[in-house]
Design an enzyme around this catalytic site. Structure first.
Site, PDB file in Angstrom:
ATOM      1  N   LYS A 160     -25.716 -28.964  53.850  1.00 25.56           N
ATOM      2  CA  LYS A 160     -26.524 -28.394  52.948  1.00 25.56           C
ATOM      3  C   LYS A 160     -27.785 -28.685  53.190  1.00 25.56           C
ATOM      4  CE  LYS A 160     -26.738 -27.785  47.696  1.00 25.56           C
ATOM      5  NZ  LYS A 160     -26.024 -27.906  46.549  1.00 25.56           N
ATOM      6  N   MET A 190      13.928 -12.809  56.530  1.00 24.54           N
ATOM      7  CA  MET A 190      14.288 -13.339  57.793  1.00 24.54           C
ATOM      8  C   MET A 190      14.996 -14.542  58.028  1.00 24.54           C
ATOM      9  SD  MET A 190      13.902 -12.622  60.990  1.00 24.54           S
ATOM     10  CE  MET A 190      12.740 -11.513  61.765  1.00 24.54           C
TER      11      MET A 190
HETATM   12  C1  LIG Z   1       3.295 -19.243  55.325  1.00 27.58           C
HETATM   13  C2  LIG Z   1       4.652 -19.320  56.183  1.00 27.58           C
HETATM   14  N1  LIG Z   1       5.654 -19.924  55.394  1.00 27.58           N
HETATM   15  C3  LIG Z   1       6.956 -19.892  55.861  1.00 27.58           C
HETATM   16  C4  LIG Z   1       7.093 -19.110  57.006  1.00 27.58           C
HETATM   17  C5  LIG Z   1       8.543 -18.947  57.454  1.00 27.58           C
HETATM   18  N2  LIG Z   1       9.360 -17.577  57.350  1.00 27.58           N
HETATM   19  C6  LIG Z   1       9.265 -16.770  58.255  1.00 27.58           C
HETATM   20  S1  LIG Z   1       9.726 -15.259  57.737  1.00 27.58           S
HETATM   21  C7  LIG Z   1      10.088 -15.877  55.996  1.00 27.58           C
HETATM   22  C8  LIG Z   1      10.400 -14.812  55.018  1.00 27.58           C
HETATM   23  C9  LIG Z   1       9.403 -13.675  54.654  1.00 27.58           C
HETATM   24  O1  LIG Z   1      10.023 -13.059  53.860  1.00 27.58           O
HETATM   25  P1  LIG Z   1       9.620 -11.557  53.368  1.00 27.58           P
HETATM   26  O2  LIG Z   1       7.938 -11.676  53.199  1.00 27.58           O
HETATM   27  O3  LIG Z   1      10.039 -11.202  51.839  1.00 27.58           O
HETATM   28  O4  LIG Z   1       9.857 -10.689  54.330  1.00 27.58           O
HETATM   29  P2  LIG Z   1      11.271 -10.388  54.872  1.00 27.58           P
HETATM   30  O5  LIG Z   1      11.912 -11.154  56.087  1.00 27.58           O
HETATM   31  O6  LIG Z   1      12.274 -10.273  53.685  1.00 27.58           O
HETATM   32  O7  LIG Z   1      10.908  -8.719  55.481  1.00 27.58           O
HETATM   33  C10 LIG Z   1       9.646 -16.848  56.101  1.00 27.58           C
HETATM   34  C11 LIG Z   1       9.775 -17.947  55.066  1.00 27.58           C
HETATM   35  C12 LIG Z   1       6.317 -18.640  57.550  1.00 27.58           C
HETATM   36  N3  LIG Z   1       6.341 -17.847  58.572  1.00 27.58           N
HETATM   37  N4  LIG Z   1       4.874 -18.331  56.935  1.00 27.58           N
END
Ligand SMILES: Cc1ncc(C[n+]2csc(CCOP(=O)(O)OP(=O)(O)O)c2C)c(N)n1
Length: 584
Positions: free
Chosen positions: A168, A484
């Site tokens: 700063k 996923m």
């Molecule tokens: C910040 C973060 N936290 C956790 C994960 C682990 N993770 C990978 S895919 C997923 C599920 C994603 O869910 P959604 O957004 O509903 O997508 P979908 O797989 O249902 O299409 C998670 C929890 C990640 N990749 N990133």
């Protein structure tokens, strides 16, 4: 006053002058105590637009999306401590996916550094392993050079994020502005020109090979080498596979394109690598999601590996012919070397190879089941978005099943139009990255294809979009679950669904949420509404649009190579695997 008539000015004014000199037109950020001096002269800048985001993570991903669609360096700005640490995820994301980005953070006054001062975080220390370079500046005279170096480093060689942390007191102190005309960066000389002997060796291996494959990665997109790649592929007739980061580097409609390899790749693309006798790897890094179990990956293939980053060559897989250079220059030289081979009467014969690959193409096209009970197949929604919108648009995904379907079912024809978090796999990437992509290319349609889980991580940037007239379109592929993860629980944890049910069909109501954010909210619950809903969204351009697509929750991403196993274990659908061992 930030600037005086005698040419002296504050470090803050010098910072803004430096951004102007670096040709910055957009900065995404949030002010706070330590960076506050910089926000004052920023207000007067004629050429730098600051977009006030709602979370610094959004600023970082927006800078990434902006970099993709504009071809320029994305810029984000935050204050010290929590502002800076909120940038850690997008900085790591940009590092993994080689996105050119400059992050500017305020730091506590230099006398307070190391005292656990209010909002102090050692952000240059924290981001040391996830930045291409980073600098802590405490002397105002050093600001222009630091900014010039940051932009040069971020955008040349293998692109990546560079952090400039400025105390700063350096922002507040008096200095003069002098933009450096030359940069002196000892030890930094990216080698863009490939070694001609290695290129000649590669060319002679290519004409001798019986089962070659062009394994194309995101480096080809970053190098702007798509046109050269097309020439190379057409000259040789070699099959092309494009990784998740390279979707669009080679047109999907091209007959030589076998699609995406890897964990959720197509059977022909996975087979082309696995059964190959020569892998020509261009701007790609033999990522574990592509190779699967490394010792059993492509066991009979020799490898030509071209990359701008020498550290990538031989990192995961031995390269028989290593080539360090810019993908565009490498491919151009490779084409000349091949022309010389053909002129000397050498000819290649890939007919048997193509016969085998075409057989796999016919036997194992990408496909999905249509769910019963009038439920919507998520793949269908994504496919229709791509078909209705076309290849000129930008498609930005979150992370999860919807991301893989967006990689599989949208047809990409142009490099850079597919934007996703490949290396880090950052949920929450889509909405802010789409916002940045729309700012970088305001006349293009930008779709965020997001999961209901991902969307809930960063959807507050819809406020930023609505207020700043950034009309993105968001398709929430709402399966009510962390899809996923649920898929892995279905396949590997006996269908024990521990903590993956989001109940998003109940809470929140995405249509009401969209409305609350000043966006258009649309809902789609049956297959016969899909087209009309997409068309309606396409017609609404006065504000961002959010569509809540209710989709079948048990849809799975196929094909799949289970993590850590050999690519030979690819499964096309549950318990259905190609019997390709027979020919070996
Ligand atoms: C910040 C973060 N936290 C956790 C994960 C682990 N993770 C990978 S895919 C997923 C599920 C994603 O869910 P959604 O957004 O509903 O997508 P979908 O797989 O249902 O299409 C998670 C929890 C990640 N990749 N990133």
């Amino acid at each position: 006053m930030s600037e005086s008539t005698d040419g002296t000015m504050t470090g803050a004014a010098s910072l803004i002058r430096s951004l102007e000199a670096a040709d910055v037109d957009t900065v995404f950020g949030i002010p706070g105590g330590a960076i506050l001096p910089a926000y004052d002269p920023l207000m007067d800048s004629k050429s730098v637009r600051h977009i006030l985001v709602r979370h610094e993570q959004g600023a970082g991903h927006a800078a990434e999306g902006y970099a993709y669609s504009s071809g320029k360096v994305g810029v984000c700005m935050a204050t010290s401590g929590p502002g800076a640490t909120n940038l850690v995820t997008p900085i790591a994301d940009a590092y993994m996916d080689s996105v050119p980005m400059v992050a500017i953070t305020g730091q506590v006054p230099s006398a307070a550094i190391g005292t656990d001062a209010f909002q102090e975080a050692d952000i240059s220390g924290i981001t040391m392993p996830i930045t291409k370079h980073n600098l802590l500046i405490t002397n105002p005279d050093e600001i222009p050079r630091a900014i010039a170096e940051a932009f040069h480093l971020a955008s040349t060689g293998r692109p990546g994020p560079v952090l400039v942390d400025i105390s700063k007191d350096a922002l507040a102190a008096q200095t003069t502005f002098e933009w450096p005309t030359e940069l002196d960066l000892p030890g930094y000389r990216p080698n863009t020109r490939p070694h001609s002997r290695q290129v000649r060796e590669a060319a002679s291996m290519i004409v001798e090979a019986k089962k070659p494959v062009l394994y194309v990665g995101g480096g080809v997109v970053r190098a702007g080498a798509a046109e050269q790649l097309r020439k190379l592929a057409e000259l040789t007739g070699i099959p092309v596979v494009t990784t998740l980061m390279a979707r669009g580097a080679f047109p999907d409609s091209h007959p030589l394109n076998l699609g995406m390899p890897g964990m959720h790749g197509t059977v022909p693309a996975v087979a082309a690598l696995q059964k190959s006798d020569l892998i020509i790897a261009l701007g790609t890094r033999f990522d574990d999601r592509v190779t699967g179990h490394l010792p059993s990956f492509a066991p009979k293939a020799a490898v030509i590996h071209a990359d701008i980053d020498p550290a990538e060559i031989g990192k995961n897989r031995h390269a028989d012919v290593p080539i360090v250079g810019d993908a565009r220059e490498v491919i151009t030289e490779l084409i000349s070397a091949l022309d010389a081979q053909y002129a000397a009467g050498k000819a290649s014969d890939y007919e048997a190879w193509w016969a085998r690959l075409n057989e796999l193409r016919d036997l194992f096209p990408l496909g999905y089941d249509t769910p019963a009970d009038n439920e919507v197949a998520p793949q269908y929604v994504i496919q229709r978005i791509g078909q209705i919108t076309g290849p000129e648009a930008y498609y930005v995904a979150g992370v999860g099943q919807h991301q893989m379907w967006a990689a599989q079912y949208v047809e990409y024809e142009k490099p850079g139009h597919w934007i996703n978090s490949g290396g880090l796999g950052t949920m929450g990437f889509a909405v802010p990255a789409a916002m940045g992509a729309k700012v970088g290319s305001p006349d293009s349609v930008v779709w965020a294809i997001d999961g209901d889980g991902c969307f809930q991580m960063t959807n507050q940037e819809l406020a930023t979009c609505a207020i700043n007239d950034i009309p993105i379109k968001v398709a929430i592929i709402n399966n009510g679950t962390l899809g996923m993860v649920r898929q892995w629980q279905s396949l590997f944890y006996n269908e024990r669904y521990s903590n993956t049910d989001l109940q998003t069909h109940r809470i929140p109501d995405f249509v009401k949420l969209a409305d609350a954010y000043g966006c258009h909210g649309l809902r789609c619950e049956t297959p016969d509404e899909v087209d009309a809903t997409i068309e309606k969204a396409m017609a609404l351009n006065d504000a961002p649009v959010v569509i809540d697509f209710s989709v079948h929750k048990d849809a799975m991403v196929w094909p799949m190579v289970p993590a850590g196993t050999s690519n030979d274990m690819i499964t096309v659908a549950r318990s259905l695997a190609p019997a390709w061992e027979r020919e070996d």
